[in-house]
Every structure is written in structure tokens, then in C-alpha cells.
Design a protein around this motif. Structure first.
Motif, mmCIF file in Angstrom:
data_model
loop_
_atom_site.group_PDB
_atom_site.id
_atom_site.type_symbol
_atom_site.label_atom_id
_atom_site.label_comp_id
_atom_site.label_asym_id
_atom_site.label_seq_id
_atom_site.Cartn_x
_atom_site.Cartn_y
_atom_site.Cartn_z
ATOM 1 N N SER B 9 44.962 47.071 40.833
ATOM 2 C CA SER B 9 43.692 47.235 40.921
ATOM 3 C C SER B 9 43.635 47.561 39.324
ATOM 4 O O SER B 9 41.717 46.833 38.336
ATOM 5 N N ASN B 10 44.183 48.140 38.380
ATOM 6 C CA ASN B 10 44.427 48.174 37.313
ATOM 7 C C ASN B 10 45.615 47.222 36.570
ATOM 8 O O ASN B 10 46.561 48.060 37.119
ATOM 9 N N TYR B 35 36.835 34.680 37.901
ATOM 10 C CA TYR B 35 35.379 34.840 37.238
ATOM 11 C C TYR B 35 35.633 35.995 36.670
ATOM 12 O O TYR B 35 36.683 36.882 37.160
ATOM 13 N N GLN B 37 34.998 39.135 33.729
ATOM 14 C CA GLN B 37 34.048 39.557 33.616
ATOM 15 C C GLN B 37 34.138 40.492 32.683
ATOM 16 O O GLN B 37 35.154 41.491 32.815
ATOM 17 N N PRO B 43 29.774 38.172 34.918
ATOM 18 C CA PRO B 43 30.883 37.444 35.390
ATOM 19 C C PRO B 43 31.242 36.099 35.108
ATOM 20 O O PRO B 43 29.441 35.735 34.835
ATOM 21 N N LEU B 91 37.798 39.313 38.479
ATOM 22 C CA LEU B 91 37.146 38.849 40.352
ATOM 23 C C LEU B 91 38.039 37.655 40.470
ATOM 24 O O LEU B 91 37.177 36.770 40.472
ATOM 25 N N PHE B 104 33.052 38.814 47.884
ATOM 26 C CA PHE B 104 33.757 39.279 45.821
ATOM 27 C C PHE B 104 35.163 40.071 46.610
ATOM 28 O O PHE B 104 34.863 40.663 47.368
ATOM 29 N N GLY B 105 35.762 40.247 45.597
ATOM 30 C CA GLY B 105 36.708 41.964 45.941
ATOM 31 C C GLY B 105 36.517 42.600 44.870
ATOM 32 O O GLY B 105 35.201 42.812 44.146
ATOM 33 N N ASN B 106 37.410 44.102 44.514
ATOM 34 C CA ASN B 106 37.168 44.834 43.498
ATOM 35 C C ASN B 106 37.584 44.548 42.481
ATOM 36 O O ASN B 106 37.720 45.139 41.346
ATOM 37 N N GLY B 107 38.248 43.329 41.987
ATOM 38 C CA GLY B 107 38.057 43.241 40.724
ATOM 39 C C GLY B 107 39.681 43.778 40.426
ATOM 40 O O GLY B 107 40.254 44.577 40.304
ATOM 41 N N THR B 108 40.551 43.267 39.365
ATOM 42 C CA THR B 108 41.425 44.078 38.473
ATOM 43 C C THR B 108 41.109 44.335 36.864
ATOM 44 O O THR B 108 41.065 43.314 36.790
ATOM 45 N N ARG B 109 40.994 45.311 36.572
ATOM 46 C CA ARG B 109 40.856 45.557 34.985
ATOM 47 C C ARG B 109 41.985 45.532 33.981
ATOM 48 O O ARG B 109 43.365 46.092 34.857
#
Lengths: 117, 113
Positions: B9-10, B35, B37, B43, B91, B104-109
Motif C-alpha cells: 500500500s505504501n 497509471y 498520479q 492520473p 494506480l 481501479f485498485g487503491n494504489g501504491t504510494r
């Protein structure tokens, strides 16, 4: 190249009010798709509504509707009876029909919408 | 059913290090997208897979970025020699067929220090 512009960085309304988010885009193409996505703090992009440019009728999804003005290249989102759960970033997006099979979305910079109790 | 899953996630890494970001799409979805962002932006498209092959990688910013999808399901975005400018949310999205809505997923920060 296609561009998408959202001129309202932030908006704030009271719960149950109606709010309209603005979006303009630039393209020389005649056939394309427009979208509004919602991004809550979870970061997930959630599709709110989609409009095909060749359809004259404005798309609606429950409390969400659009005002699509093709000649003006304008695509605004109206949220009726706003709810606290509508608080999020909202992104307008554009894509041409599939290019090599891909939906290459072009996003605007977003509008941060806050619904106040 | 399960949505698009992204791990971690991070991720915090030091400048110059190598990182891998993973995306597990919805089962049966053949199309997969990455993508990026950046802070305060919408994004931007990076790469698109149809099945196992990268059908369009025109959005990758430079040759430090690479993505694979060896079995047509899970995808990994790989970034070599990370730079501070690579810091962003990455994303992933998938769709059932080419013109169906993207999920979409919750993304990796990713934070590069």
C-alpha cells in the motif's frame, strides 16, 4: 493532443444541496468518451458516470447527471441531494475510442468536493 | 467479489534503489493498466497489457521503468535507480474486455527519499 481542464480546485456545499462541477476538454476528434471519477481518501478511482460523444442524451446515474455540450466541449457533473459520502476528489476524464485496444484516459487536475453537515 | 489488489500500500525507498510494485487484477480481466498520479494531479497513463503482452507502453517516462505480466494475470511495475521525482501514487486498473469500464485498485504510494 487531448487536454482536460477542471477550473474549480475546491468546492464546498451543505448536505442535501445541489452542486455542479465543471469540466472542459480539447480535442479535434468527433468520437470519444467522457467520464467522471470519484477518488475518496482510499485512493481508489470509482467510476461515477460515462458519456459517449455520439449520444445526444445526457447520461444520468441516480443522483448524478451530466450536462454535455459537445460544441462547447463542456462536460459538467451535477450532484443532486448531496450526501456526506459524496465528499471526495472528482476527476473528469477523456478517452478516444480504443487505440491499440487501450482506454488511455486523460484526466483533469481534479476538484476537491466537501459536503458539510 | 474481490477487486483489484495492489501491494504494498505504501513503499518508502532511498534514491537509487530498485522497487517492484504488484497488481493483482480482478479474476478473468484480460486488460490491465498502470497509471501514475503525482501529488495534486490527475492520473497519467503509463502502460497497457492485453493478456501477457504490453500492447502500449507509450506512457512510460524513461527506460528505468518496466512492467511485466508473464501469465496474463498479476503484473509487476519495476523501477530501477529510483529518483525523488518518481514519488507518486501508482494506480493499477483492469477491465473484462477492451471497452468495458476500468476497475481501479487503491494504489501504491511510493516515496523516494
Amino acid at each position: 493532443a487531448q487536454t482536460v481542464t477542471q477550473s474549480q480546485p475546491e468546492m464546498s456545499v451543505q448536505e442535501a444541496e445541489t452542486v455542479t462541477l465543471s469540466c472542459t476538454y480539447d480535442t479535434s476528434e468527433n468520437n470519444y468518451y467522457l467520464f467522471w471519477y470519484k477518488q475518496p481518501p482510499s485512493r481508489q478511482m470509482i467510476l461515477v458516470i460515462r458519456q459517449e460523444a455520439y449520444k445526444q442524451q445526457n447520461a444520468t446515474e441516480n443522483r448524478f447527471s451530466v450536462n454535455f455540450q459537445k460544441a462547447a466541449k463542456s462536460f459538467s457533473l451535477k450532484i443532486s441531494d448531496s450526501q456526506l459520502g459524496d465528499t471526495a476528489m472528482y476527476f473528469c476524464a477523456f478517452t478516444l475510442p480504443l487505440i491499440q485496444g487501450a482506454q488511455k484516459l486523460v484526466f483533469g487536475q481534479g476538484t476537491r468536493l466537501t459536503i458539510n453537515p | 467479489g474481490a477487486g483489484v489488489s495492489q501491494t504494498p500500500s505504501n513503499k518508502v525507498t532511498e534514491k537509487g534503489k530498485y522497487v517492484e510494485l504488484r497488481c493483482d487484477p480482478i479474476s478473468g480481466h484480460t486488460a490491465l493498466y498502470w497509471y501514475r498520479q503525482s501529488l495534486g494531479q490527475g492520473p497519467e497513463f503509463l502502460i497497457y497489457f492485453q493478456g501477457t503482452g504490453a500492447a502500449d507502453d507509450s506512457g512510460l517516462p524513461n527506460d528505468r521503468f518496466f512492467a511485466v505480466r508473464p501469465e496474463g494475470s498479476v503484473s509487476t511495475l519495476k523501477i530501477q535507480r529510483t529518483e525523488r521525482g518518481d514519488s507518486a501514487v501508482y494506480l493499477c486498473a483492469s477491465s473484462l474486455i477492451q471497452n468495458s469500464p476500468l476497475h481501479f485498485g487503491n494504489g501504491t504510494r511510493l516515496t523516494v527519499t
